[in-house]
Write a protein that holds these residues in place. Structure first.
Motif, short mmCIF file in Angstrom:
data_model
loop_
_atom_site.label_atom_id
_atom_site.label_comp_id
_atom_site.label_asym_id
_atom_site.label_seq_id
_atom_site.Cartn_x
_atom_site.Cartn_y
_atom_site.Cartn_z
N ALA A 229 -2.51 12.94 -3.87
CA ALA A 229 -3.89 13.40 -3.85
C ALA A 229 -3.95 14.92 -3.79
N GLU A 230 -5.06 15.45 -4.25
CA GLU A 230 -5.35 16.87 -4.10
C GLU A 230 -6.39 17.01 -2.98
N LEU A 231 -6.02 17.72 -1.93
CA LEU A 231 -6.90 17.88 -0.79
C LEU A 231 -7.74 19.14 -0.92
N ALA A 232 -9.03 18.99 -0.66
CA ALA A 232 -9.92 20.13 -0.54
C ALA A 232 -10.13 20.41 0.93
N GLU A 233 -10.42 21.65 1.26
CA GLU A 233 -10.68 21.95 2.67
C GLU A 233 -11.85 21.11 3.17
N GLY A 234 -11.69 20.56 4.38
CA GLY A 234 -12.73 19.72 4.96
C GLY A 234 -12.33 18.26 4.94
N THR A 235 -13.32 17.41 4.73
CA THR A 235 -13.12 15.96 4.82
C THR A 235 -12.80 15.38 3.44
N ASN A 236 -11.72 14.63 3.36
CA ASN A 236 -11.30 13.97 2.13
C ASN A 236 -11.20 12.46 2.38
N VAL A 237 -11.71 11.66 1.47
CA VAL A 237 -11.63 10.21 1.57
C VAL A 237 -10.71 9.70 0.47
N ILE A 238 -9.66 8.99 0.86
CA ILE A 238 -8.67 8.47 -0.09
C ILE A 238 -8.66 6.95 0.01
N LYS A 239 -8.81 6.28 -1.12
CA LYS A 239 -8.81 4.83 -1.14
C LYS A 239 -7.53 4.31 -1.76
N ALA A 240 -7.03 3.22 -1.20
CA ALA A 240 -5.80 2.61 -1.71
C ALA A 240 -5.90 1.10 -1.57
N VAL A 241 -5.15 0.41 -2.39
CA VAL A 241 -5.06 -1.05 -2.32
C VAL A 241 -3.59 -1.44 -2.28
N ILE A 242 -3.22 -2.24 -1.28
CA ILE A 242 -1.86 -2.76 -1.16
C ILE A 242 -1.91 -4.26 -1.40
N LYS A 243 -0.94 -4.77 -2.09
CA LYS A 243 -0.82 -6.22 -2.28
C LYS A 243 0.41 -6.70 -1.51
#
Length: 920
Positions: A229-243
């Motif tokens: 992911a590329e992080l911006a300063e502040g709050t970052n939301v990253i979604k992922a799916v694991i099987k």
């Protein structure tokens, strides 16, 4: 997974373990222990700069994390108001350029925090966790001063919950320091599906922008996933799916946790968090051709055997004294066969929720209520608290339900009560606009957490608005009354019914379950302290009789300061239910089995000797383990005949255990014994190879037509009423249970005059045997000073202290504490025998003391019983009596006192029996 990372130097501090094993970092410092402390009654601290004075130390000391009202705090004062805390700390994170966070499990209610005189933050709310970034205020070399100002005035708008047993004032959950890199993972939320799909929403806080890798590693590396992911300063939301392949599902029977780490790598730094998730789905479903839903766990119906947990402790109040005690709480629940707990009017401590996850118990977690009007300030306070609670506890697989309100507490506009009428639209001043706010809170919870069951208001006033489950509360004593009530509720529960709903709202097909029940408040003036085992067993039978019901919540897990209806004492010690006397090996857990046999009959019936009776049996199944199998239903009809166990009839039936729900089994045709007896129908459901699945029983008071009772074919029986004494020398004596029981408190004696058969009736007497039922007698304060009936108003919901011994319904249930007495038997002043009466017990074994209660909602020494005492008189004494044909019988007790049980009391259907054997 590491759950107890404690520096050696900190082992002696209270609650030394890491407070949040569901979200745990390695570099931390526990701040529990001694802090300096002072009340600020005049609110002068801020004006005088207490927070700015370097090295400020207050006059008193307090032990954190315990409420200043609790004994473990070392303060033990229930004063409302303002208090200040101060602690000198020296600590530096292990990694350079770390950010440092000061974390609080919970502080009640408003808190302001300074570090080295610098304000680092404020927080309002008594239950939510919070933290402050103190990096810029912290000195990495030398000492640092942490000062906390806590304010708790019990305002009507505060979400206080049911604190009255012991107030949570000030800091009442652990405090700790924690280091994190410049970019760190704030939280990850795991949503699981039973097919192995795990959706993860992770929030990353970045103080520096740039590329990052977010790695998930669980189950010793067998479950992994990497996100770039590329992080911006502040709050970052990253979604992922694991099987997850071949997922191991979490349940109370198999509480498997996928333990592992979430690792963020960015800008040359790594943030490693130990955490876990459990794969499970909680839902509701239509099963078969039913028109009503059941609750399901992992796609299968589950019967919820639950208890209400006040989580109160006499020393720490709502703060557990130790981690071990939290763990033991779950063990104590599971040994009863329970599979869920309702945490009452408060969120639970995270460590206890961890043990619920780890050991396997489902949790229904309540939001804390406020007690004033539902005005704008109260609503804002509540909404903030609810958000914090759901956010904090989101990942616990044990939690299956959020309960937004309880019994309309905080929802009544009492300030306008004089101008309102009470009708179907707004009973108890539950106004239409407040009903809509409740609906909005239900929908808010559904939006932020669609994975769980949401209840709008757990009702005692039949006032749901919109809910995923249709629950109700009742506290009713008496078999007929309870049976009629439960049947009525079941019959009125169907889609479109207005029953149990308010404001024109109607029922959906939501599952029906009880969310509070018991007899603690089903008795006039409260039950005080009394046997609950008798009532509990027939209540469980009534619940399982109805296919539509899928669970209950019994009030309560442990006794508290004004309610003594717990499975356990307040200290966790056992109460003895006595079921094993009826069916060997039976415990309370037999009433909580997924596969259960209902005996569709009263707990006791009065029948004539030799009577014929048909007993209906029902099978209730909420597990598929035995579906399609042939099980064995073993039964026997037995009675205790003056110490000899006699099986009057028995049988073994093969039953086809078909599937989910309630099915009628083969009825049993019984013939009662031809004598006086407390006859017992004991049933066992077993596998084909003899493994017992569940046990149950009912009783019958069988009565002969014989004037003195019929117990044996030998000799002549003389029956003397227990209350038929000629003299009592006890300091305090009285009769009870409609004169079927004689009580003597302190040292004394009961004297009876006994007339034996005359010579014309029995020419010679060779042997004389005595038999009677007796126990010691523990005097209660009401026995000495008189009973006191208290008005049980809302103060009882706040934990108003009570003295159970003044309650007219109190009679202590059997437990490990013993009240012993020595009993001496004298015939014409000659000592012939002594007995040690081990206790003054009361539990399900006192069948007759329950069966012959005069009024269903008042208790008179309910469940009390004694020990069978049998004496064969010495031949020298018998010889004299052969001539005199009468004697003085003295039953004398030491200071332990004496209780004698007659024909309609205790567990043996006898008065004082004198059996004379000889020639006629």
């Amino acid at each position: 997974m590491v759950t107890n990372m404690v520096q050696t130097s900190q082992v002696s501090i209270p609650r030394a373990e890491y407070p949040r094993p569901d979200w745990q970092r390695a570099d931390w410092m526990n701040l529990n222990g001694t802090w300096s402390f002072s009340f600020d009654h005049g609110n002068q601290g801020k004006a005088e700069g207490w927070h700015q004075a370097k090295g400020k130390s207050f006059a008193s000391e307090i032990i954190v994390p315990f409420s200043w009202a609790s004994p473990l705090s070392g303060i033990g004062s229930n004063e409302k108001g303002i208090a200040w805390y101060s602690k000198e700390v020296q600590w530096a994170p292990a990694a350079s350029e770390s950010r440092l966070f000061l974390r609080f499990g919970a502080v009640d209610y408003k808190s302001d925090v300074w570090v080295n005189g610098i304000a680092v933050g404020s927080h309002s709310g008594g239950y939510g966790t919070f933290e402050f970034d103190v990096t810029d205020a912290w000195s990495l070399e030398g000492s640092n001063q942490i000062i906390v100002r806590a304010e708790d005035y019990d305002h009507d708008y505060q979400a206080r919950g049911k604190q009255g047993y012991g107030e949570i004032r000030g800091i009442w959950q652990p405090v700790w320091l924690e280091a994190r890199p410049q970019n760190y993972v704030r939280d990850s939320k795991f949503n699981t599906s039973i097919d192995g799909k795990v959706e993860i929403v992770t929030t990353v806080i970045a103080n520096k922008s740039g590329s990052a890798e977010l790695a998930f590693t669980f189950a010793e590396g067998s479950v992994t996933h990497l996100v770039e992911a590329e992080l911006a300063e502040g709050t970052n939301v990253i979604k992922a799916v694991i099987k997850v392949e071949a997922p191991k599902l979490w349940s109370p029977e198999s509480p498997y946790l996928y333990e592992g780490q979430v690792v963020l790598s960015s800008n040359g730094q790594t943030d490693t968090v130990s955490t876990y998730f459990g794969i499970r789905e909680i839902s509701t479903a239509l099963v078969g051709d039913r028109s009503y839903r059941w609750i399901t766990l992992n796609g299968k119906p589950v019967y919820l055997n639950g208890t209400l947990d006040q989580s109160f402790h006499p020393t720490g109040f709502f703060t557990y004294p130790s981690d071990e005690e939290m763990k033991n709480e779950i063990h104590l629940m599971k040994r009863l066969g329970l599979n869920f707990v309702r945490i009452h009017i408060k969120p639970e401590e995270p460590r206890k929720l961890y043990w619920a996850d780890k050991l396997g118990i489902l949790v229904m977690e309540d939001m804390p209520c406020f007690w004033g009007d539902p005005d704008d300030q109260a609503k804002r306070s509540y909404e903030n608290e609810a958000r914090e609670i759901i956010d904090r506890d989101y990942n616990h697989p044990s939690i299956f339900s959020w309960v937004m309100f309880n019994e309309t507490w905080g929802l009544k506009t009492n300030s306008e009560s004089t101008s309102l009428t009470t009708d179907a639209t707004h009973p108890n001043n539950f106004l239409p606009q407040t009903q809509e706010w409740v609906r909005s809170m239900y929908r808010f919870a559904k939006q932020v957490d669609p994975t769980r069951i949401i209840e709008d208001n757990s009702p005692c006033n039949y006032d749901h608005v919109e809910s995923d489950i249709n629950t109700w509360h009742f506290y009713i004593n008496g078999y007929n009354e309870l049976r009629a009530h439960v049947t009525e509720v079941v019959e009125k529960t169907y889609r479109g019914s207005t029953f149990n709903y308010i404001g024109g709202n109607t029922q959906s097909d939501a599952p029906l379950m009880n969310s509070e029940c018991g007899n603690v408040w089903g008795i006039d003036g409260g039950a005080g302290e009394s046997d609950l085992a008798w009532h509990y067993r027939y209540m469980m039978n009534e619940f399982r009789r109805h296919d539509k019901m899928c669970g209950f919540v019994f009030t309560e897990f442990r006794d508290v300061v004004n309610e003594y209806n717990g499975y356990y004492r307040l200290d966790g010690s056992d109460k003895l239910f006595g079921y094993e006397w009826y069916v060997p090996g039976m415990t309370v857990a037999d009433l909580h089995t997924p596969d259960f046999v209902v005996i569709d009959a009263p707990p006791c019936q009065t029948l004539q000797a030799g009577a014929h009776l048909a007993i209906e049996l029902l099978g209730s199944s909420f597990a598929e383990r035995y579906h399609g199998q042939e099980l064995q239903l073993s039964w026997e009809l037995w009675h205790d005949n003056l110490g000899t166990r006699i099986v009057h009839a028995s049988g073994n039936e093969t039953v086809n255990w078909k599937g989910y729900g309630v099915e009628r089994l083969t009825a049993l045709s019984l013939i009662m014994p031809d004598q006086d007896a407390v006859s017992v129908l004991a049933v066992r459901l077993m596998t084909a190879n003899g493994i017992i699945i569940t046990r149950n029983f009912v009783t019958f008071d069988v009565r002969s037509q014989a004037a003195n009772g019929k117990y044996t074919a030998e000799g002549r029986i003389i029956s003397i009423p227990a209350a038929g004494y000629a003299e009592s020398t006890f300091p305090i004596s009285w009769n009870a249970l409609q004169d079927n029981k004689a009580n003597g408190g302190g040292a004394g004696r009961f004297t009876y005059q006994v007339e034996l058969p005359s010579v014309s009736e029995q020419s010679a007497i060779y042997d004389i045997e005595l038999a009677f039922e007796a126990s010691s007698k523990r005097l209660l304060k009401r026995n000495v000073e008189g009973s006191i009936e208290k008005q049980h108003d809302i103060s009882y919901m706040h934990g108003a202290l009570d003295e159970p011994e003044f309650n007219p319904n109190t009679y202590y249930m059997t437990d490990s504490e013993r009240h012993e007495a020595k009993l001496s038997i004298l015939i014409d002043d000659e000592l012939v025998e002594t007995f040690i009466l081990r206790d003054n017990p009361a539990d399900s074994r006192g069948a007759l003391s329950w069966h012959y209660q005069a009024v269903n909602n008042k208790l008179e020494e309910a469940g009390s019983y004694g020990y069978l005492c049998k004496v064969t008189l010495p031949s020298t004494v018998t010889a004299k009596l052969n001539a005199s044909r009468s004697f003085k019988l003295v039953l004398a007790a030491d200071e332990g006192g004496l209780a004698l049980y007659g024909r309609n009391a205790g567990r043996y259907p006898i008065d004082i029996l004198v059996q004379s054997k000889g020639s006629f």
